[in-house]
Scaffold this motif. Structure first.
Motif, short mmCIF file in Angstrom:
data_model
loop_
_atom_site.label_atom_id
_atom_site.label_comp_id
_atom_site.label_asym_id
_atom_site.label_seq_id
_atom_site.Cartn_x
_atom_site.Cartn_y
_atom_site.Cartn_z
N GLY A 1 0.74 -1.12 0.11
CA GLY A 1 0.06 0.02 -0.01
C GLY A 1 0.64 1.28 0.08
N TRP A 2 2.25 1.13 0.01
CA TRP A 2 3.30 2.42 -0.01
C TRP A 2 2.96 2.91 -1.58
N THR A 3 2.64 4.15 -1.63
CA THR A 3 2.50 4.67 -3.08
C THR A 3 2.89 5.92 -3.12
N LEU A 4 3.24 6.32 -4.52
CA LEU A 4 3.65 7.53 -4.97
C LEU A 4 2.73 8.75 -4.36
N LEU A 5 3.25 10.03 -3.74
CA LEU A 5 2.60 11.06 -3.32
C LEU A 5 2.08 11.79 -4.73
N THR A 6 1.07 11.71 -5.28
CA THR A 6 0.65 12.44 -6.32
C THR A 6 0.04 13.79 -6.12
N GLY A 7 0.59 14.91 -6.75
CA GLY A 7 0.18 16.39 -6.56
C GLY A 7 -1.41 16.31 -6.88
#
Length: 276
Positions: free
Chosen positions: A25-31
């Motif tokens: 569940g760790w993922t990219l921080l998308t703007g």
């Protein structure tokens, strides 16, 4: 050895993430954006996502992680100011103390046979929280080096947010991981173990205690150093739409030179309960 053996959690464990089991569940921080990807802030358009790594180096071979075969790897581009970030999104059930623990190591890419100890600008940990009145974002970073000067080796916190930008009546955005508005933690200089080659890594223990009831730091620790949170301030702003109860945990690394910077996270534990 189980990854949990390296932690000292509070009474209730919320997360026990060992990256031998995947990204979990760790993922990219998308703007934030709405209607078009062009509404993402320029500083956030090239955040690099997390990946799994078995820590293979060109000279030493495959080392694996602290507790097994794989770690979560954050890797910037080979460009100064590039940022890689990973985020885990959840919500909280009780406004009480929480503890985030992790085993991490940060290294530059070994592209030359030099120490390269100033290629990594910083690595850090942040929380993103919201109650009925405020959005609160504790940020702590280890500033390794900044520019062409000598190494800094200084822990810092960020308490002043940039002004948020409105995309629509329901969507806002702001850039909070930039190299600005940081304040030194009192007595916060720490020399972390950086082994003789850019292909060697030593793991570091990191802990942050924060109270969701008061929205204040309690304490943080790196290896054998412990700091009180009494003088530290989190980023605080009025509550945003649709985010009540948010409890997000994030890590990031940013580059000081035009070489890639890495942060490896072996494992993360999030727990809650009474401290002391």
């Amino acid at each position: 050895m189980n990854a949990a053996d390296g932690f000292e959690p509070l009474s209730q464990i919320l997360l026990d993430d060992d990256f031998d089991r995947g990204l979990q569940g760790w993922t990219l921080l998308t703007g934030n954006y709405e209607g078009s990807l062009d509404t993402i802030l320029p500083e956030q358009r090239d955040f690099r996502p997390p990946m799994l790594s078995n820590l293979t180096m060109w000279d030493t071979g495959t080392a694996g992680s602290l507790h097994g075969s794989y770690a979560m790897k954050l890797a910037t581009r080979a460009r100064r100011d590039s940022i890689a970030v990973a985020l885990k999104r959840l919500t909280f059930r009780r406004a009480q103390p929480i503890r985030v623990e992790g085993w991490v190591t940060s290294k530059p890419e070994a592209t030359s046979m030099t120490l390269s100890d100033r290629d990594v600008r910083s690595f850090g940990i942040f929380l993103d929280l919201q109650d009925d009145e405020h959005r609160v974002m504790p940020h702590l970073r280890f500033l390794n080096a900044d520019g062409d000067g000598p190494p800094r080796h200084q822990w810092q916190y960020k308490a002043s947010p940039r002004r948020a930008q409105t995309i629509s009546s329901e969507t806002r955005t702001h850039f909070h991981l930039g190299n600005d508005q940081w304040t030194d933690v009192p007595d916060g200089r720490q020399d972390l173990c950086y082994n003789e080659l850019a292909t060697k890594q030593n793991w570091h223990y990191l802990r942050v205690d924060f109270d969701l009831a008061t929205m204040r730091y309690l304490e943080f620790q790196c290896n054998d150093r412990v700091w009180s949170g009494a003088s530290l301030e989190p980023l605080t702003m009025p509550a945003w739409p649709n985010l009540r109860g948010m409890l997000n945990v994030g890590f990031w690394v940013d580059a000081n030179t035009d070489s890639r910077s890495f942060l490896y996270v072996d494992s993360v534990m999030l727990s809650t309960g009474v401290i002391g």
